[in-house]
Design an enzyme around this catalytic site. Sequence first.
Site, PDB file in Angstrom:
ATOM      1  N   HIS A  98      31.301  22.093  16.785  1.00 25.89           N
ATOM      2  CA  HIS A  98      29.974  21.498  16.649  1.00 25.89           C
ATOM      3  C   HIS A  98      30.036  20.005  16.995  1.00 25.89           C
ATOM      4  O   HIS A  98      31.119  19.431  17.133  1.00 25.89           O
ATOM      5  CB  HIS A  98      29.383  21.723  15.567  1.00 25.89           C
ATOM      6  N   CYS A 114      35.911  23.394  10.410  1.00 23.94           N
ATOM      7  CA  CYS A 114      35.499  23.398  11.719  1.00 23.94           C
ATOM      8  C   CYS A 114      35.863  22.366  12.616  1.00 23.94           C
ATOM      9  O   CYS A 114      36.724  21.328  12.328  1.00 23.94           O
ATOM     10  CB  CYS A 114      34.123  23.178  11.629  1.00 23.94           C
TER      11      CYS A 114
END
Length: 402
Positions: A98, A114
């Site tokens: 992301h 992440c």
Amino acid sequence: MPILPDGAQAEAQENKNQIIVNIPSRTLELYKDNTLIKEYQIAIGKPSTPTPTGEFTIIEKEVDPAWYPPGKGYVVPSGPSNPLGYRWMGIGSMYGIHGTNAPWSIGLAVSNGCMRMQEEDVEELFELVNSDTLVKVEYERIKVRIDNNGKASIGVYPDVYGRQRVTVAGVKEALAQANLGNLVDDAFLETLVEAVPDRQVVFAQLHKLKINGRMRPERIISWEGKKHIPVMALVDSLHTTVTWNEGNKTITRQNLTAPGFKRGNTIYVNVEHLPVLFGGREVWNDSQNCLELMLPVANLDGQLLSGDIQRIGDTLAVPALTLAQALGERVTWRPSTAELLVHGRPAPIRMIGGQPFVTIQDIGKVYNTAAVWDDKSQSIELSYPLYTIDYSMYLDPGEEFL
């Protein structure tokens, strides 16, 4: 859904985009058809919440994602306060690739697991991959790379999760797997392992090599502005032989000698010395980073006969015994007297390096074979027969050969 044959299905899988994330280097690489398209710097999970390794697939893509802070019970909508940025590519189990609202964090181990990217980078990647794109997350402290311009580099990266020890032997193995093991010495590798530079260090400039229209797997290397070719690439292409003199550091082919050098088990010759040993011509293709060589060969009826072509004054000659064997001619070779008999008659030959050669002017007389020099392809084109032979004179009345 259409069903492909096994081979076609495997090929289709290979041709898909693929993402490789390497945790120690904090990089994300996008590949297409096994070719590196682009590398991005990323942020990874901190040691207490590490980014998981393994093979994953992008299972969802979302523009302007909302963020659900773990254990908080509230939602952060898309906007400047959202740490996911404006693009989300989920790979399962709450992990994903992301954007970020903290661009300073890129390159660090700071996330909950992440993979963060700069906003412009993640928006670019978002458009380049599909929902079924394979994502491999690796933990490799050693990275060996050859970029699209032929620069060979090696990087040693920090052990961010304390999982992998790097040794000189390990770096050597990585270089050997990339067929680059003969280009660096131990002192260079020891310095690299000790320093942990956390970046790619260029150690060689490589170029592609094409010989007589065929691309070779070997690479040309440049040192101090000069190009050097692996001799065995030339030997294999021309079906010829050479001799390496370790004491004099020279390469000998037939009666011709030129300087060379050896790295590991590979012998190299400077491109400037190619005309001495092999003749021919060279063309540099800058757009492909490739040296194209057209080296003299002899082809018999379109098939390679020999690369041992010799220039004698203003003419060319081919190995007499090689040609005789290919034609199935009955010959007698007497090395002690340097005499070659073809069908019992002495043949005009030239001795080079202890072997008999026949000039293209004499090939027709000796072997009834046409010989034409093609300067563009640097080849002697041989075709048999030069004259049609009427075998009827050798038949008896019963149609049997006498």
